[in-house]
Each structure stands twice: as C-alpha cells, then as structure tokens.
Design a protein around this motif. Structure first.
Motif, PDB file in Angstrom:
ATOM      1  N   GLU A   1       6.188   5.511   8.032  1.00 21.27           N
ATOM      2  CA  GLU A   1       6.235   6.855   7.472  1.00 21.27           C
ATOM      3  C   GLU A   1       7.717   7.216   7.367  1.00 21.27           C
ATOM      4  N   ASN A   2       8.303   6.913   6.216  1.00 13.41           N
ATOM      5  CA  ASN A   2       9.751   6.930   6.053  1.00 13.41           C
ATOM      6  C   ASN A   2      10.254   8.164   5.313  1.00 13.41           C
ATOM      7  N   ASP A   3      11.524   8.485   5.588  1.00 17.76           N
ATOM      8  CA  ASP A   3      12.244   9.518   4.848  1.00 17.76           C
ATOM      9  C   ASP A   3      13.348   8.851   4.042  1.00 17.76           C
ATOM     10  N   TYR A   4      13.500   9.297   2.812  1.00 21.00           N
ATOM     11  CA  TYR A   4      14.531   8.772   1.918  1.00 21.00           C
ATOM     12  C   TYR A   4      15.392   9.920   1.420  1.00 21.00           C
ATOM     13  N   VAL A   5      16.656   9.600   1.060  1.00 19.76           N
ATOM     14  CA  VAL A   5      17.571  10.622   0.551  1.00 19.76           C
ATOM     15  C   VAL A   5      18.391  10.016  -0.593  1.00 19.76           C
TER      16      VAL A   5
ATOM     17  N   TRP B   1      -0.726  -2.274  20.838  1.00 21.56           N
ATOM     18  CA  TRP B   1      -2.063  -2.870  20.806  1.00 21.56           C
ATOM     19  C   TRP B   1      -2.474  -3.396  22.174  1.00 21.56           C
ATOM     20  N   PRO B   2      -3.682  -3.070  22.665  1.00 18.14           N
ATOM     21  CA  PRO B   2      -4.848  -2.588  21.916  1.00 18.14           C
ATOM     22  C   PRO B   2      -4.984  -1.063  21.810  1.00 18.14           C
ATOM     23  N   HIS B   3      -3.979  -0.309  22.241  1.00 15.71           N
ATOM     24  CA  HIS B   3      -4.042   1.149  22.067  1.00 15.71           C
ATOM     25  C   HIS B   3      -3.922   1.497  20.588  1.00 15.71           C
ATOM     26  N   ARG B   4      -4.602   2.543  20.181  1.00 17.78           N
ATOM     27  CA  ARG B   4      -4.567   2.989  18.781  1.00 17.78           C
ATOM     28  C   ARG B   4      -4.282   4.479  18.750  1.00 17.78           C
ATOM     29  N   GLN B   5      -3.566   4.906  17.724  1.00 14.59           N
ATOM     30  CA  GLN B   5      -3.257   6.316  17.585  1.00 14.59           C
ATOM     31  C   GLN B   5      -3.114   6.652  16.110  1.00 14.59           C
ATOM     32  N   GLU B   6      -3.369   7.901  15.797  1.00 17.18           N
ATOM     33  CA  GLU B   6      -3.271   8.341  14.411  1.00 17.18           C
ATOM     34  C   GLU B   6      -1.811   8.388  13.982  1.00 17.18           C
ATOM     35  N   VAL B   7      -1.561   7.992  12.756  1.00 17.88           N
ATOM     36  CA  VAL B   7      -0.231   8.097  12.162  1.00 17.88           C
ATOM     37  C   VAL B   7      -0.317   9.154  11.063  1.00 17.88           C
ATOM     38  N   ALA B   8       0.227  10.326  11.318  1.00 20.06           N
ATOM     39  CA  ALA B   8       0.108  11.448  10.380  1.00 20.06           C
ATOM     40  C   ALA B   8       0.595  11.052   8.991  1.00 20.06           C
ATOM     41  N   MET B   9      -0.126  11.496   7.980  1.00 21.36           N
ATOM     42  CA  MET B   9       0.171  11.120   6.596  1.00 21.36           C
ATOM     43  C   MET B   9       1.093  12.146   5.939  1.00 21.36           C
ATOM     44  N   SER B  10       2.117  11.659   5.266  1.00 18.09           N
ATOM     45  CA  SER B  10       3.112  12.533   4.649  1.00 18.09           C
ATOM     46  C   SER B  10       2.684  13.050   3.284  1.00 18.09           C
ATOM     47  N   PHE B  11       1.606  12.519   2.737  1.00 13.04           N
ATOM     48  CA  PHE B  11       1.227  12.885   1.373  1.00 13.04           C
ATOM     49  C   PHE B  11       0.009  13.802   1.359  1.00 13.04           C
ATOM     50  N   ALA B  12      -0.061  14.619   0.310  1.00 10.14           N
ATOM     51  CA  ALA B  12      -1.214  15.489   0.123  1.00 10.14           C
ATOM     52  C   ALA B  12      -2.417  14.664  -0.331  1.00 10.14           C
TER      53      ALA B  12
ATOM     54  N   GLN C   1       0.825  -1.219   0.000  1.00 10.27           N
ATOM     55  CA  GLN C   1       0.000   0.000   0.000  1.00 10.27           C
ATOM     56  C   GLN C   1       0.857   1.266   0.000  1.00 10.27           C
ATOM     57  N   ASP C   2       1.853   1.337  -0.875  1.00  3.32           N
ATOM     58  CA  ASP C   2       2.789   2.454  -0.849  1.00  3.32           C
ATOM     59  C   ASP C   2       2.209   3.735  -1.446  1.00  3.32           C
ATOM     60  N   VAL C   3       2.547   4.855  -0.802  1.00  2.09           N
ATOM     61  CA  VAL C   3       2.302   6.191  -1.329  1.00  2.09           C
ATOM     62  C   VAL C   3       3.618   6.951  -1.188  1.00  2.09           C
ATOM     63  N   ILE C   4       4.259   7.272  -2.311  1.00  2.64           N
ATOM     64  CA  ILE C   4       5.597   7.869  -2.321  1.00  2.64           C
ATOM     65  C   ILE C   4       5.511   9.291  -2.844  1.00  2.64           C
TER      66      ILE C   4
END
Length: 239
Positions: free
Chosen positions: A144-148, A207-218, A97-100
């Motif tokens: 949510e990765n950073d690449y260089v 788990w079982p705690h859940r939290q939002e993972v901020a999205m890097s893409f528009a 499910q990649d979004v780059i």
C-alpha cells in the motif's frame, strides 16, 4: 469557453491521469526487476528525497535507510555483497494486481499491488546460502504505497510492504512458519535495522498470523462512502 473547449479540456485531464497511472505502474514494475538482481543503487534512485520503506514492522528512512535495507541487508544476505544476477540464486519478485489512485491535483498518488516472490539456491551453490533462509521458498505480500511527483517525475514516497505469508517449497504454507520476523531493534544498534519501529498498534506479525490491509482505493462501483451496512440494506431491497 465553448462546449468543444470544455470537452477538449476534460479529455486532456483524462489522458494526463492515464499517463500518471502508467508512469506509476512502470515505476513499481521497475522496482520489482531491480530487487530481483540485488541492485540497491537503482532501487534507491526510485525514491523521493524523503522516501521510506516499511518492512517487517520497521521503517527505513531516506536514501540512507533504503540503501541499508536493499544494500547492506538484502544484497549481503543473498549475494554476499555482489550485484546480481548471481549464478544459482533465484530471487524473482512479481508485481501484480495494481490499483492506482491519482490525486485530483496530480501531485501525489496511492497504489496497491500484490507481490509474489520465488526464491532459493541451486544445489551447486549451497555453500553461499545463509543458514536462516530455506533453500527453496515462496513469499507473498501486499503493497500500500504512496507516490509523489518531484520535478515532473513520479517517485516512491513510502513503499509499505506487508508480508502475508511465507512457505518452504517442499512443505508448503500449511506447514511453514515465516523465516523472517518483525524488527525488534533499530539502527545503529542493529546495523541492518530500521530507523524506527512501528507503534505497537501497527506492529505486524508474520505467517501464519493474518491481518487486514486497509485499502487505499474507493469501491469502484459503490464509491468511497460504501460501508457494510449499505450492502445489508441493498440485500433487503433485492427482489
């Protein structure tokens, strides 16, 4: 410049961006295969000089930190220090499910992936199984990765893995509390610990705690400026 030259330049930029996305996707997929088989040297080779891994609320820094996580900890935990594949051990990491998103200057990029792990030990090798790990388990998380780009080659700068859930295979996620818990002590006091513990506001319960993972893409349709209030306004304008 002529119209044809302008169009050719634009096409070249588009092709270059597509090639960047393909290279980053290949990089992340290779990471998944290398950790399947406990090959920490190959994993470390995917990272930039200042690369880091965020795992269980701790950050492992540089090639030394990456090797401590994937070699000293993971390899010793699952294979007794041996490179895989190992008979009777399942440890498959699916990268999905990649979004780059590549920056305009094509020097850096962001990537969001979903990871799913199937792990466990066959009955014939249960004498090798660590006590703290279930015999059969599922795990899933979000990257949510950073690449260089270093010397023309895409590398991982910061692999930021946020576990979303773990589950014993037999009982399922509804009846399981994650067997891995956030880091509480750093290296060298903890020989397999991270170099740094994340700040309290970034600390991650499992788990079982859940939290939002901020999205890097528009937003692919509404753009980067989209906020919930815009959607509310759109709803009012719908016939």
């Amino acid at each position: 410049m002529t119209v044809v030259e302008d169009r050719l330049g634009e096409l070249e930029r588009r092709v270059a961006r597509i090639e960047d996305e393909a290279a980053i996707r290949r990089l992340q997929m290779a990471y998944g295969y290398y950790i399947d088989y406990n090959r920490p040297e190959e994993v470390a080779g995917l990272f930039a000089e200042d690369g880091a891994v965020v795992f269980l609320s701790g950050e492992y820094r540089g090639h030394e930190g990456v090797m401590r996580l994937y070699g000293t900890w993971f390899q010793n935990l699952f294979t007794g220090g041996r490179r895989g594949p190992v008979e009777g051990l399942l440890l498959d990491h699916f990268q999905l499910q990649d979004v780059i998103t590549v920056s305009e200057d094509r020097k850096t990029a962001k990537g969001r992936f979903r990871g799913v792990l199937a792990g466990g030990w066959h009955d014939s090798v249960l004498d090798r199984k660590p006590d703290e790990v279930p015999q059969q388990f599922w795990e899933a998380g979000i990257y949510e990765n950073d690449y260089v780009r270093e010397d023309g080659v895409w590398k991982i700068r910061r692999l930021n893995y946020m576990m979303q859930w773990q589950a014993d295979y037999e009982t399922g996620w509804a009846h399981t509390i994650a067997h891995l818990q956030p880091a509480v002590q750093t290296y060298p006091e903890n020989p397999i610990g991270p170099d740094v513990i994340l700040p309290e506001e970034e600390w991650r319960q499992t788990w079982p705690h859940r939290q939002e993972v901020a999205m890097s893409f528009a937003h692919p349709v509404l753009g980067a400026t989209f906020v919930k209030e815009h959607f509310t306004k759109m709803q009012k304008e719908w016939p």
